[in-house]
Design a protein around this motif. Structure first.
Motif, PDB file in Angstrom:
ATOM      1  N   VAL A   1       5.865   1.073  -8.924  1.00 52.93           N
ATOM      2  CA  VAL A   1       6.855   1.193  -9.995  1.00 52.93           C
ATOM      3  C   VAL A   1       8.201   0.564  -9.631  1.00 52.93           C
ATOM      4  CG1 VAL A   1       5.792   3.266 -10.942  1.00 52.93           C
ATOM      5  CG2 VAL A   1       7.548   3.496  -9.174  1.00 52.93           C
ATOM      6  N   CYS A   2       8.422   0.227  -8.378  1.00 48.06           N
ATOM      7  CA  CYS A   2       9.692  -0.382  -7.981  1.00 48.06           C
ATOM      8  C   CYS A   2       9.626  -1.895  -8.180  1.00 48.06           C
ATOM      9  CB  CYS A   2      10.013  -0.059  -6.528  1.00 48.06           C
ATOM     10  SG  CYS A   2       8.839  -0.745  -5.335  1.00 48.06           S
ATOM     11  N   ILE A  11       0.835  -1.196   0.000  1.00 47.30           N
ATOM     12  CA  ILE A  11       0.000   0.000   0.000  1.00 47.30           C
ATOM     13  C   ILE A  11       0.876   1.254   0.000  1.00 47.30           C
ATOM     14  CG2 ILE A  11      -1.680   1.351   1.320  1.00 47.30           C
ATOM     15  CD1 ILE A  11      -2.709  -1.391   2.416  1.00 47.30           C
ATOM     16  N   ALA A  12       1.915   1.257   0.839  1.00 47.88           N
ATOM     17  CA  ALA A  12       2.797   2.425   0.927  1.00 47.88           C
ATOM     18  C   ALA A  12       3.463   2.698  -0.407  1.00 47.88           C
ATOM     19  CB  ALA A  12       3.846   2.199   2.017  1.00 47.88           C
ATOM     20  N   ALA A  13       3.941   1.641  -1.082  1.00 51.13           N
ATOM     21  CA  ALA A  13       4.597   1.822  -2.376  1.00 51.13           C
ATOM     22  C   ALA A  13       3.604   2.285  -3.431  1.00 51.13           C
ATOM     23  CB  ALA A  13       5.259   0.516  -2.805  1.00 51.13           C
ATOM     24  N   ALA A  14       2.382   1.764  -3.385  1.00 46.05           N
ATOM     25  CA  ALA A  14       1.375   2.120  -4.386  1.00 46.05           C
ATOM     26  C   ALA A  14       0.887   3.552  -4.227  1.00 46.05           C
ATOM     27  CB  ALA A  14       0.199   1.154  -4.298  1.00 46.05           C
ATOM     28  N   LEU A  15       0.690   3.987  -3.001  1.00 48.15           N
ATOM     29  CA  LEU A  15       0.142   5.323  -2.751  1.00 48.15           C
ATOM     30  C   LEU A  15       1.224   6.394  -2.710  1.00 48.15           C
ATOM     31  CD1 LEU A  15      -2.611   4.568  -0.070  1.00 48.15           C
ATOM     32  CD2 LEU A  15      -2.866   4.865  -2.542  1.00 48.15           C
ATOM     33  N   GLY A  16       2.483   5.991  -2.691  1.00 49.83           N
ATOM     34  CA  GLY A  16       3.570   6.958  -2.708  1.00 49.83           C
ATOM     35  C   GLY A  16       3.850   7.608  -1.375  1.00 49.83           C
ATOM     36  N   LEU A  49     -12.471 -10.565  11.205  1.00 53.23           N
ATOM     37  CA  LEU A  49     -13.699 -11.348  11.136  1.00 53.23           C
ATOM     38  C   LEU A  49     -14.961 -10.490  11.003  1.00 53.23           C
ATOM     39  CD1 LEU A  49     -12.980 -14.221  13.720  1.00 53.23           C
ATOM     40  CD2 LEU A  49     -12.678 -14.214  11.224  1.00 53.23           C
ATOM     41  N   THR A  50     -14.809  -9.185  10.824  1.00 58.93           N
ATOM     42  CA  THR A  50     -15.993  -8.353  10.628  1.00 58.93           C
ATOM     43  C   THR A  50     -16.518  -8.517   9.206  1.00 58.93           C
ATOM     44  OG1 THR A  50     -14.685  -6.446   9.916  1.00 58.93           O
ATOM     45  CG2 THR A  50     -15.182  -6.626  12.277  1.00 58.93           C
ATOM     46  N   ASP A  51     -17.813  -8.315   9.048  1.00 62.27           N
ATOM     47  CA  ASP A  51     -18.414  -8.374   7.713  1.00 62.27           C
ATOM     48  C   ASP A  51     -17.850  -7.290   6.810  1.00 62.27           C
ATOM     49  OD1 ASP A  51     -19.989 -10.530   8.410  1.00 62.27           O
ATOM     50  OD2 ASP A  51     -21.710  -9.303   8.979  1.00 62.27           O
ATOM     51  N   GLU A  52     -17.580  -6.110   7.385  1.00 61.35           N
ATOM     52  CA  GLU A  52     -17.077  -4.998   6.582  1.00 61.35           C
ATOM     53  C   GLU A  52     -15.713  -5.327   5.979  1.00 61.35           C
ATOM     54  OE1 GLU A  52     -19.980  -3.604   9.513  1.00 61.35           O
ATOM     55  OE2 GLU A  52     -18.131  -4.778   9.660  1.00 61.35           O
ATOM     56  N   PHE A  53     -14.890  -6.030   6.731  1.00 63.30           N
ATOM     57  CA  PHE A  53     -13.532  -6.290   6.258  1.00 63.30           C
ATOM     58  C   PHE A  53     -13.504  -7.301   5.113  1.00 63.30           C
ATOM     59  CE2 PHE A  53      -8.985  -7.538   6.844  1.00 63.30           C
ATOM     60  CZ  PHE A  53      -8.457  -6.270   6.676  1.00 63.30           C
ATOM     61  N   ARG A  54     -14.594  -8.037   4.943  1.00 65.55           N
ATOM     62  CA  ARG A  54     -14.665  -8.972   3.808  1.00 65.55           C
ATOM     63  C   ARG A  54     -14.482  -8.257   2.470  1.00 65.55           C
ATOM     64  NH1 ARG A  54     -16.717 -14.218   4.010  1.00 65.55           N
ATOM     65  NH2 ARG A  54     -16.605 -15.024   6.143  1.00 65.55           N
ATOM     66  N   HIS A  55     -14.769  -6.953   2.434  1.00 62.95           N
ATOM     67  CA  HIS A  55     -14.698  -6.192   1.187  1.00 62.95           C
ATOM     68  C   HIS A  55     -13.339  -5.505   0.989  1.00 62.95           C
ATOM     69  CE1 HIS A  55     -18.980  -6.902   0.785  1.00 62.95           C
ATOM     70  NE2 HIS A  55     -19.170  -6.388   1.982  1.00 62.95           N
ATOM     71  N   TRP A  56     -12.436  -5.684   1.940  1.00 67.99           N
ATOM     72  CA  TRP A  56     -11.112  -5.067   1.827  1.00 67.99           C
ATOM     73  C   TRP A  56     -10.393  -5.624   0.606  1.00 67.99           C
ATOM     74  CZ3 TRP A  56      -6.122  -7.054   2.022  1.00 67.99           C
ATOM     75  CH2 TRP A  56      -5.086  -6.112   2.207  1.00 67.99           C
ATOM     76  N   ASP A  57      -9.809  -4.736  -0.210  1.00 72.97           N
ATOM     77  CA  ASP A  57      -9.229  -5.183  -1.481  1.00 72.97           C
ATOM     78  C   ASP A  57      -8.270  -4.107  -1.981  1.00 72.97           C
ATOM     79  OD1 ASP A  57      -8.709  -6.023  -4.098  1.00 72.97           O
ATOM     80  OD2 ASP A  57     -10.769  -6.660  -4.472  1.00 72.97           O
ATOM     81  N   ILE A  58      -6.983  -4.446  -2.090  1.00 72.90           N
ATOM     82  CA  ILE A  58      -6.013  -3.457  -2.573  1.00 72.90           C
ATOM     83  C   ILE A  58      -5.568  -3.753  -4.006  1.00 72.90           C
ATOM     84  CG2 ILE A  58      -5.205  -2.905  -0.252  1.00 72.90           C
ATOM     85  CD1 ILE A  58      -2.661  -4.554  -0.898  1.00 72.90           C
ATOM     86  N   ARG A  59      -6.220  -4.685  -4.672  1.00 69.02           N
ATOM     87  CA  ARG A  59      -5.811  -5.017  -6.039  1.00 69.02           C
ATOM     88  C   ARG A  59      -5.829  -3.809  -6.974  1.00 69.02           C
ATOM     89  NH1 ARG A  59      -9.452 -10.363  -6.777  1.00 69.02           N
ATOM     90  NH2 ARG A  59     -10.818  -9.041  -5.496  1.00 69.02           N
ATOM     91  N   PRO A  60      -6.804  -2.888  -6.854  1.00 72.41           N
ATOM     92  CA  PRO A  60      -6.785  -1.729  -7.763  1.00 72.41           C
ATOM     93  C   PRO A  60      -5.557  -0.829  -7.591  1.00 72.41           C
ATOM     94  CG  PRO A  60      -8.969  -2.027  -6.816  1.00 72.41           C
ATOM     95  CD  PRO A  60      -8.047  -2.933  -6.064  1.00 72.41           C
ATOM     96  N   LEU A  61      -4.880  -0.928  -6.451  1.00 78.14           N
ATOM     97  CA  LEU A  61      -3.720  -0.077  -6.203  1.00 78.14           C
ATOM     98  C   LEU A  61      -2.438  -0.622  -6.818  1.00 78.14           C
ATOM     99  CD1 LEU A  61      -4.163   0.747  -2.392  1.00 78.14           C
ATOM    100  CD2 LEU A  61      -4.895   2.126  -4.349  1.00 78.14           C
ATOM    101  N   LEU A  62      -2.382  -1.921  -7.055  1.00 77.61           N
ATOM    102  CA  LEU A  62      -1.108  -2.567  -7.349  1.00 77.61           C
ATOM    103  C   LEU A  62      -0.446  -2.044  -8.610  1.00 77.61           C
ATOM    104  CD1 LEU A  62      -2.023  -6.253  -6.401  1.00 77.61           C
ATOM    105  CD2 LEU A  62      -0.766  -4.578  -5.020  1.00 77.61           C
ATOM    106  N   GLU A  63      -1.228  -1.655  -9.609  1.00 79.66           N
ATOM    107  CA  GLU A  63      -0.648  -1.184 -10.870  1.00 79.66           C
ATOM    108  C   GLU A  63       0.127   0.120 -10.712  1.00 79.66           C
ATOM    109  OE1 GLU A  63      -3.878  -0.993 -13.593  1.00 79.66           O
ATOM    110  OE2 GLU A  63      -4.054  -3.177 -13.805  1.00 79.66           O
ATOM    111  N   ARG A  64      -0.040   0.786  -9.586  1.00 78.52           N
ATOM    112  CA  ARG A  64       0.677   2.040  -9.353  1.00 78.52           C
ATOM    113  C   ARG A  64       2.117   1.802  -8.886  1.00 78.52           C
ATOM    114  NH1 ARG A  64      -3.515   5.753  -5.823  1.00 78.52           N
ATOM    115  NH2 ARG A  64      -5.477   5.066  -6.776  1.00 78.52           N
TER     116      ARG A  64
END
Length: 267
Positions: A202-203, A123-128, A185-200
């Motif tokens: 560059v290292c 996440i840190a690398a993707a968001l800069g 184990l929360t229902d909300e966390f089931r939707h956690w997803d960082i795949r859209p960030l990965l293309e950012r």
């Protein structure tokens, strides 16, 4: 090998860290002149000491300073509130990690993360929020798989045994365990997803995972290699989630080679 244990303040939280400096650099911290530094981010129930001897192995074999730290509420760092919200990894990546690097004068990090720590590094690398020379991840999470939820539920059936085992590594092992378990184990966390960030990213990225990982499938590896142009992945035989425990020599070998590649390509 010079080993320095200390604390820095990040907002109101005291963060425990360990800095290992190889003999060739003991005259002064190598990052004082902007030299690369390996920075290690532990798993969801991890700590500095749960890396075992891997930080020392990397410092010796890479000839670089290695820094590991306990996130708030883990190891010897100050406690955090009893409950995590589902954005806890994003906050670690964008707020805490940059502050730790600044406090320790780390200007050119090579990030190595395990499990939750791996996700934070990505996440840190993707968001800069951090500009690493490279990111190596062991058993990363990029989205929630059912095997992960099942694994946490199975671990929870042995919570007292688990907490007892964590006691030698953490000041408050019960809180560390329960806060981690509850958010995953929360229902909300089931939707956690960082795949859209990965293309950012560059290292260079290295992805390592055991073939017997109790909390993820090889889909995590191939997701990253499919979205990050400079990523390579490896599946380790006879290896579970804690790969640096199950296959320490293999893990060290891959990481030393990766660090060397980071130095040769970025200088």
């Amino acid at each position: 090998m010079n080993v320095e244990d200390g604390r820095i303040q990040v907002d109101t939280v005291g963060i425990a860290y360990r800095r290992l400096t190889p003999e060739c650099s003991e005259a002064g911290h190598p990052n004082s002149d902007g030299s690369p530094t390996v920075v290690m981010l532990h798993e969801g129930l991890g700590s500095i000491t749960q890396w075992r001897d891997l930080p020392e192995v990397l410092a010796r074999q890479c000839g670089l300073e290695v820094v590991a730290y306990d996130r708030g509420g883990y190891g010897r760092s100050d406690p955090l509130p009893a409950n995590y919200s589902d954005g806890f990894m994003e906050r670690e990546a964008t707020n805490v990690l940059p502050a730790v690097l600044e406090g320790l004068a780390v200007r050119r990090p090579i990030l190595i993360g395990h499990s939750d720590g791996a996700s934070i590094a990505l996440i840190a690398a993707a968001l800069g929020s951090v500009t690493p020379l490279g990111v190596a991840v062991i058993a990363p999470h990029t989205f929630i798989e059912e095997i992960c939820i099942e694994g946490i539920r199975a671990l929870d059936t042995e919570r007292d045994k688990v907490i007892s085992g964590l006691a030698r590594h953490h000041d408050d092992p019960r809180l560390a365990f329960e806060r981690w378990r509850d958010v995953w184990l929360t229902d909300e966390f089931r939707h956690w997803d960082i795949r859209p960030l990965l293309e950012r990213i560059v290292c260079g990225v290295l992805v390592l995972q055991g073939d017997g990982d109790q909390y993820g499938t090889d889909a995590q590896v191939w997701t990253i290699t499919g979205k990050v142009n400079s990523a390579t992945g490896h599946i380790l035989d006879d290896c579970g989630h804690v790969a640096h425990r199950d296959q320490p020599e293999q893990i060290a070998g891959y990481l030393v080679e990766f660090v060397s590649d980071c130095l040769s390509t970025r200088g």
